[in-house]
Design a protein around this motif. Structure first.
Motif, PDB file in Angstrom:
ATOM      1  N   ASP A   1       0.849  -1.192   0.000  1.00 49.66           N
ATOM      2  CA  ASP A   1       0.000   0.000   0.000  1.00 49.66           C
ATOM      3  C   ASP A   1       0.884   1.242   0.000  1.00 49.66           C
ATOM      4  O   ASP A   1       1.431   1.630   1.031  1.00 49.66           O
ATOM      5  CB  ASP A   1      -0.918  -0.016   1.223  1.00 49.66           C
ATOM      6  CG  ASP A   1      -2.031   1.020   1.117  1.00 49.66           C
ATOM      7  OD1 ASP A   1      -2.063   1.760   0.118  1.00 49.66           O
ATOM      8  OD2 ASP A   1      -2.865   1.088   2.040  1.00 49.66           O
ATOM      9  N   GLU A   2       1.037   1.838  -1.160  1.00 54.03           N
ATOM     10  CA  GLU A   2       1.857   3.043  -1.354  1.00 54.03           C
ATOM     11  C   GLU A   2       3.251   2.897  -0.733  1.00 54.03           C
ATOM     12  O   GLU A   2       3.603   3.612   0.207  1.00 54.03           O
ATOM     13  CB  GLU A   2       1.136   4.273  -0.798  1.00 54.03           C
ATOM     14  CG  GLU A   2      -0.169   4.575  -1.518  1.00 54.03           C
ATOM     15  CD  GLU A   2      -0.742   5.937  -1.161  1.00 54.03           C
ATOM     16  OE1 GLU A   2       0.047   6.836  -0.864  1.00 54.03           O
ATOM     17  OE2 GLU A   2      -1.969   6.092  -1.195  1.00 54.03           O
ATOM     18  N   PRO A   3       4.053   1.973  -1.251  1.00 56.19           N
ATOM     19  CA  PRO A   3       5.397   1.775  -0.692  1.00 56.19           C
ATOM     20  C   PRO A   3       6.303   2.980  -0.855  1.00 56.19           C
ATOM     21  O   PRO A   3       7.333   3.079  -0.191  1.00 56.19           O
ATOM     22  CB  PRO A   3       5.928   0.572  -1.491  1.00 56.19           C
ATOM     23  CG  PRO A   3       5.157   0.608  -2.770  1.00 56.19           C
ATOM     24  CD  PRO A   3       3.792   1.104  -2.396  1.00 56.19           C
ATOM     25  N   ASP A   4       5.921   3.919  -1.751  1.00 54.37           N
ATOM     26  CA  ASP A   4       6.741   5.099  -2.010  1.00 54.37           C
ATOM     27  C   ASP A   4       6.312   6.320  -1.207  1.00 54.37           C
ATOM     28  O   ASP A   4       6.985   7.356  -1.262  1.00 54.37           O
ATOM     29  CB  ASP A   4       6.668   5.447  -3.498  1.00 54.37           C
ATOM     30  CG  ASP A   4       5.221   5.631  -3.961  1.00 54.37           C
ATOM     31  OD1 ASP A   4       4.480   4.625  -3.994  1.00 54.37           O
ATOM     32  OD2 ASP A   4       4.817   6.767  -4.248  1.00 54.37           O
ATOM     33  N   SER A   5       5.200   6.242  -0.471  1.00 57.64           N
ATOM     34  CA  SER A   5       4.696   7.428   0.225  1.00 57.64           C
ATOM     35  C   SER A   5       5.708   7.916   1.254  1.00 57.64           C
ATOM     36  O   SER A   5       6.261   7.153   2.035  1.00 57.64           O
ATOM     37  CB  SER A   5       3.360   7.131   0.917  1.00 57.64           C
ATOM     38  OG  SER A   5       3.529   6.187   1.946  1.00 57.64           O
ATOM     39  N   GLY A   6       5.959   9.235   1.230  1.00 53.43           N
ATOM     40  CA  GLY A   6       6.895   9.832   2.169  1.00 53.43           C
ATOM     41  C   GLY A   6       8.348   9.663   1.804  1.00 53.43           C
ATOM     42  O   GLY A   6       9.228  10.084   2.562  1.00 53.43           O
ATOM     43  N   LEU A   7       8.641   9.048   0.655  1.00 58.10           N
ATOM     44  CA  LEU A   7      10.018   8.821   0.257  1.00 58.10           C
ATOM     45  C   LEU A   7      10.417   9.775  -0.868  1.00 58.10           C
ATOM     46  O   LEU A   7       9.590  10.149  -1.695  1.00 58.10           O
ATOM     47  CB  LEU A   7      10.217   7.377  -0.214  1.00 58.10           C
ATOM     48  CG  LEU A   7       9.900   6.263   0.788  1.00 58.10           C
ATOM     49  CD1 LEU A   7      10.258   4.913   0.186  1.00 58.10           C
ATOM     50  CD2 LEU A   7      10.638   6.473   2.104  1.00 58.10           C
ATOM     51  N   ASP A   8      11.690  10.135  -0.899  1.00 60.91           N
ATOM     52  CA  ASP A   8      12.186  10.971  -1.984  1.00 60.91           C
ATOM     53  C   ASP A   8      12.343  10.124  -3.245  1.00 60.91           C
ATOM     54  O   ASP A   8      12.272   8.891  -3.194  1.00 60.91           O
ATOM     55  CB  ASP A   8      13.514  11.624  -1.590  1.00 60.91           C
ATOM     56  CG  ASP A   8      14.600  10.593  -1.326  1.00 60.91           C
ATOM     57  OD1 ASP A   8      15.063   9.966  -2.296  1.00 60.91           O
ATOM     58  OD2 ASP A   8      14.973  10.406  -0.146  1.00 60.91           O
TER      59      ASP A   8
ATOM     60  N   ALA B   1      13.062   4.927  -6.110  1.00 62.90           N
ATOM     61  CA  ALA B   1      13.694   4.108  -7.146  1.00 62.90           C
ATOM     62  C   ALA B   1      14.279   2.833  -6.547  1.00 62.90           C
ATOM     63  O   ALA B   1      14.192   1.748  -7.148  1.00 62.90           O
ATOM     64  CB  ALA B   1      14.780   4.913  -7.863  1.00 62.90           C
ATOM     65  N   TYR B   2      14.875   2.951  -5.358  1.00 62.53           N
ATOM     66  CA  TYR B   2      15.423   1.767  -4.701  1.00 62.53           C
ATOM     67  C   TYR B   2      14.311   0.789  -4.306  1.00 62.53           C
ATOM     68  O   TYR B   2      14.459  -0.429  -4.472  1.00 62.53           O
ATOM     69  CB  TYR B   2      16.222   2.174  -3.455  1.00 62.53           C
ATOM     70  CG  TYR B   2      17.659   2.557  -3.751  1.00 62.53           C
ATOM     71  CD1 TYR B   2      18.608   1.591  -4.057  1.00 62.53           C
ATOM     72  CD2 TYR B   2      18.057   3.884  -3.713  1.00 62.53           C
ATOM     73  CE1 TYR B   2      19.925   1.938  -4.328  1.00 62.53           C
ATOM     74  CE2 TYR B   2      19.369   4.250  -3.984  1.00 62.53           C
ATOM     75  CZ  TYR B   2      20.301   3.272  -4.280  1.00 62.53           C
ATOM     76  OH  TYR B   2      21.606   3.621  -4.559  1.00 62.53           O
ATOM     77  N   ILE B   3      13.189   1.317  -3.782  1.00 68.13           N
ATOM     78  CA  ILE B   3      12.071   0.455  -3.404  1.00 68.13           C
ATOM     79  C   ILE B   3      11.513  -0.249  -4.639  1.00 68.13           C
ATOM     80  O   ILE B   3      11.178  -1.446  -4.604  1.00 68.13           O
ATOM     81  CB  ILE B   3      10.968   1.275  -2.701  1.00 68.13           C
ATOM     82  CG1 ILE B   3      11.405   1.641  -1.279  1.00 68.13           C
ATOM     83  CG2 ILE B   3       9.656   0.509  -2.660  1.00 68.13           C
ATOM     84  CD1 ILE B   3      11.414   0.484  -0.298  1.00 68.13           C
ATOM     85  N   SER B   4      11.402   0.486  -5.748  1.00 67.15           N
ATOM     86  CA  SER B   4      10.906  -0.106  -6.993  1.00 67.15           C
ATOM     87  C   SER B   4      11.781  -1.271  -7.427  1.00 67.15           C
ATOM     88  O   SER B   4      11.287  -2.353  -7.782  1.00 67.15           O
ATOM     89  CB  SER B   4      10.857   0.956  -8.097  1.00 67.15           C
ATOM     90  OG  SER B   4       9.976   2.007  -7.762  1.00 67.15           O
ATOM     91  N   GLN B   5      13.090  -1.049  -7.424  1.00 64.22           N
ATOM     92  CA  GLN B   5      14.011  -2.112  -7.818  1.00 64.22           C
ATOM     93  C   GLN B   5      13.942  -3.283  -6.846  1.00 64.22           C
ATOM     94  O   GLN B   5      13.987  -4.463  -7.246  1.00 64.22           O
ATOM     95  CB  GLN B   5      15.441  -1.574  -7.881  1.00 64.22           C
ATOM     96  CG  GLN B   5      16.451  -2.569  -8.442  1.00 64.22           C
ATOM     97  CD  GLN B   5      16.204  -2.891  -9.896  1.00 64.22           C
ATOM     98  OE1 GLN B   5      16.186  -2.010 -10.737  1.00 64.22           O
ATOM     99  NE2 GLN B   5      16.002  -4.165 -10.208  1.00 64.22           N
TER     100      GLN B   5
ATOM    101  N   THR C   1      -0.245   2.690  -5.701  1.00 62.43           N
ATOM    102  CA  THR C   1       0.693   3.810  -5.722  1.00 62.43           C
ATOM    103  C   THR C   1       0.102   4.993  -6.473  1.00 62.43           C
ATOM    104  O   THR C   1      -0.838   4.849  -7.258  1.00 62.43           O
ATOM    105  CB  THR C   1       2.021   3.393  -6.389  1.00 62.43           C
ATOM    106  OG1 THR C   1       2.956   4.470  -6.327  1.00 62.43           O
ATOM    107  CG2 THR C   1       1.807   3.020  -7.846  1.00 62.43           C
ATOM    108  N   HIS C   2       0.673   6.186  -6.193  1.00 68.68           N
ATOM    109  CA  HIS C   2       0.414   7.380  -6.988  1.00 68.68           C
ATOM    110  C   HIS C   2       1.637   7.728  -7.838  1.00 68.68           C
ATOM    111  O   HIS C   2       1.596   8.698  -8.592  1.00 68.68           O
ATOM    112  CB  HIS C   2       0.097   8.583  -6.078  1.00 68.68           C
ATOM    113  CG  HIS C   2      -1.195   8.462  -5.347  1.00 68.68           C
ATOM    114  ND1 HIS C   2      -1.295   8.669  -3.991  1.00 68.68           N
ATOM    115  CD2 HIS C   2      -2.440   8.147  -5.775  1.00 68.68           C
ATOM    116  CE1 HIS C   2      -2.554   8.489  -3.615  1.00 68.68           C
ATOM    117  NE2 HIS C   2      -3.252   8.178  -4.679  1.00 68.68           N
ATOM    118  N   ASN C   3       2.713   6.966  -7.684  1.00 68.27           N
ATOM    119  CA  ASN C   3       3.961   7.297  -8.351  1.00 68.27           C
ATOM    120  C   ASN C   3       3.915   6.811  -9.800  1.00 68.27           C
ATOM    121  O   ASN C   3       3.917   5.607 -10.068  1.00 68.27           O
ATOM    122  CB  ASN C   3       5.142   6.656  -7.612  1.00 68.27           C
ATOM    123  CG  ASN C   3       6.478   7.111  -8.149  1.00 68.27           C
ATOM    124  OD1 ASN C   3       6.900   6.675  -9.215  1.00 68.27           O
ATOM    125  ND2 ASN C   3       7.143   8.001  -7.420  1.00 68.27           N
TER     126      ASN C   3
END
Length: 380
Positions: free
Chosen positions: A165-172, A177-181, A198-200
């Motif tokens: 659930d939105e693993p990128d929220s609050g991250l720069d 990019a690291y989480i995506s990989q 995600t919204h990314n």
């Protein structure tokens, strides 16, 4: 291989407010899927409904032959063990160090010895790049580390399905990019079925095999990534481009007067807030060198090629162009073959080991908004 998840006619309301209705999709086993949609469209509610934390009003969600909507509490408890969930904020226990946070599911759901638990926890921490951080408390680490700790906890029971659930929220952008990989590398290593909310847009364009979008209480579409990335649906194009101009507003839906006013701004060349037109298919991320190839990629190609003739022309082109020359020969396709074939006589790709598939597209209310012509400053 990860489990297949079949969702049929799922509907959820809170009182008189319908969150979404008649959602139907299939998460193919071992593939990575993304769910997009404006804020407030019920994406997190959908994830919670998939694991039985919320009970839908009607419909089915079938995992390994079990409908979690109608099954018993005991059966639901067992099916949940197939899931690993990464919540938006990590949902770590603040009073426990990372080791105990990650070990919690093993102590709660298994009878493993502490020696075995230690081996598993340290293995998962190393997998997400947290080796040596086992004694730290959640309040002592960065947001990105908390995300990775939450992901490690989601992995300790070796789940067949991972929900993020939105693993990128609050991250720069760099940490995103690291989480995506990392998510793609995990799929390569354990072949789990993964669904990411995600919204990314960059993540949605480069990571998944399949993409869907919730909007106006409907599943606008769900299918191969190439379909949504080349869609001409105004809501989809507006969302992908991050534009103010289009049917989506601050309250999700705009009235006619607002649409007309924005159209005048677009016609006058007023900038819509977007940066670049992201229409089109971009290369998909690959696992980090040294890791095994993703087994889901081959299964996906066979599945998508079996339904290629039923997809929109732009999606067909994107799919064919992503194939190597040898793969094009194997499947009996070539670039532009569908665009030049007479309507109604487009050939079915080879080989003919057909796998039945369907692409669901919602019939959304018509809008008076139209994208501006190129060069008018609309940015879409």
């Amino acid at each position: 291989m990860g489990a297949e998840v079949v969702v049929e006619g799922l509907t959820k309301s809170f009182g008189r407010q319908t969150i979404w209705r008649d959602v139907t999709l299939t998460l193919p086993p071992g593939e990575v899927s993304v769910m997009l949609g404006p804020s407030g469209t019920g994406k997190s509610v959908f994830l919670k409904s998939m694991i039985g934390l919320l009970k839908p009003d009607r419909g089915r969600c079938v995992v390994n032959g079990v409908d979690i909507v109608s099954c018993s509490e005991h059966k639901l408890y067992e099916i949940r063990k197939l899931f690993g969930v990464l919540f938006q904020d990590g949902a770590l226990f603040g009073s426990m160090n990372l080791y105990d946070n990650i070990a919690f599911p093993l102590r709660e759901h298994t009878k493993k010895s502490e020696t075995e638990i230690k081996r598993i926890v340290l293995e998962k921490m190393d997998m997400v790049g947290l080796a040596g951080a086992d004694k730290k408390l959640p309040g002592e680490i960065s947001g990105g580390m908390r995300k990775r700790a939450g992901l490690a906890r989601a992995l300790v029971l070796d789940p067949e399905i991972i929900l993020c659930d939105e693993p990128d929220s609050g991250l720069d952008p760099v940490r995103t990019a690291y989480i995506s990989q990392l998510l793609l590398d995990l799929n390569a290593q354990i072949d789990a079925t993964i669904l990411i909310v995600t919204h990314n847009i960059n993540l949605a364009r480069t990571v998944p095999d399949n993409v869907g979008m919730l909007y106006r209480r409907e599943l606008v579409m769900f299918g191969p990534r190439e379909v949504l990335l080349t869609s001409d649906e105004p809501a989809v194009r507006q969302f992908l481009n991050g534009s103010r101009f289009g049917p989506i507003g601050m309250s999700e839906e705009k009235d006619t007067a607002t649409l007309a006013a924005e159209q005048q701004l677009a016609d006058a060349g007023h900038h819509d807030g977007s940066t670049d037109d992201v229409y089109g298919v971009v290369p998909q991320l690959q696992p980090t060198p040294g890791l095994p190839d993703r087994r889901g990629v081959r299964r996906r190609k066979d599945r998508v090629m079996s339904i290629l003739h039923s997809l929109p022309p732009a999606a067909q082109e994107g799919i064919i162009e992503s194939l190597t020359p040898d793969e094009q020969q194997h499947y009996g396709v070539r670039p532009h073959m569908f665009a030049t074939a007479p309507i109604g006589r487009r050939p079915s790709p080879q080989p003919r080991d057909r796998i039945e598939g369907d692409l669901g597209v919602a019939n959304l209310p018509q809008t008076t908004w139209r994208p501006p012509e190129p060069g008018q400053g609309g940015g879409v």
